[in-house]
Design an enzyme around this catalytic site. Sequence first.
Site, PDB file in Angstrom:
ATOM      1  CG  LEU A 109      -1.830   1.212   1.385  1.00 12.34           C
ATOM      2  CD1 LEU A 109      -2.872   1.253   0.265  1.00 12.34           C
ATOM      3  CD2 LEU A 109      -2.505   1.202   2.747  1.00 12.34           C
TER       4      LEU A 109
ATOM      5  CG  HIS B  90       7.142   5.472   9.444  1.00 11.57           C
ATOM      6  ND1 HIS B  90       6.584   6.633   8.942  1.00 11.57           N
ATOM      7  CD2 HIS B  90       8.488   5.604   9.282  1.00 11.57           C
ATOM      8  CE1 HIS B  90       7.536   7.418   8.492  1.00 11.57           C
ATOM      9  NE2 HIS B  90       8.712   6.827   8.691  1.00 11.57           N
TER      10      HIS B  90
END
Length: 347
Positions: free
Chosen positions: A129, A233
Amino acid sequence: MRVRSIRRDDLEALLALARSTGVGVTTLPANEERLGRRIEASLASQAAEPSPDASSFVFVLEDDTAGSAEGGAVVGICGLEGAVGGDEPWYNYRVGLSVHASRELGVYRKLETLFLTNDLTGSAELCSLFLHPDWRRNSNGSLLSKSRFLFLAEFPERFNSRVIAEMRGVSDAGGRSPFWESLGRHFFKIDFSEADYLTGLGQKSFIAELMPRQPVYTAFLSEEARAVISQVHEATRPARAMLESEGFRYNGAVDIFDAGPTLECELGQIRAVRDSQVLTAKPEDETSGRMWMVANRRLDDFRVCLAQTEPTPMGLPLTREVIARLGIEPGDSVRAVPLSSRTAGAA
């Protein structure tokens, strides 16, 4: 905006996207040969008999501003794997607990451990993605990621019933991973970015050859490394929240390089899969209502776009522009689901 099956002539655009991802998107390496093979694998999967082991699909997000049938700029990518680990090892760390106690000394310690396993082998995977930063607006990210759920709902026989998503772990702007620096570097003597790139190319044998087979006590790692275990992240936080809203949960497994978490859900329990409906496309000059994802139900030319609409007893009202973007005719069947379980227009 329109999500569609990838084509051979998307290679150049796909390579440009891969070069802008940064470190940590392992299944999207900036390597023309590897990306070319992924496109060919996706095309071959469309022609193959239904089987999780033969399923590897890639889709792109297209900015179809002009509303043309041929499409526009490729600005995002996402993928699906029917069953991981069938032809190359699939590694992760299982986060566990070890208890050390002595009544005589009055000592009782609970220590977190990491076990190298292949527990997730055979799972279907949401992968690759990535959305170009300039298009991270107007529900584009939700459309790109969630479009895969309509494909899963339409073709469940091509995927394992357990669906996982490996989330990108914590690293800084320079690609430095604190978990890698505290653990992996001691065994590999290479930078995190290089190890991540080699894994993306399918060169995983070095993992089995060099990684310790014994449990790793996280107490031996740096405080900074321990703090990022199972964390994502900063740029991946919205993706994690979106998956959790669809029913995915952290399953105790983390990536062996950056300690990013793996989320998991049964295919039939994913909200967008479970709630999707097969409806008849009903052409209208104007439509209104909640934001819905609508797919054309085709294996070889799968397409998904958004429409503000609500089903009626006669079918699903869609504008002729939406019908054209889906490559269907009025009266054809579509698979559709609200983009979100929340209020109208939510992403």
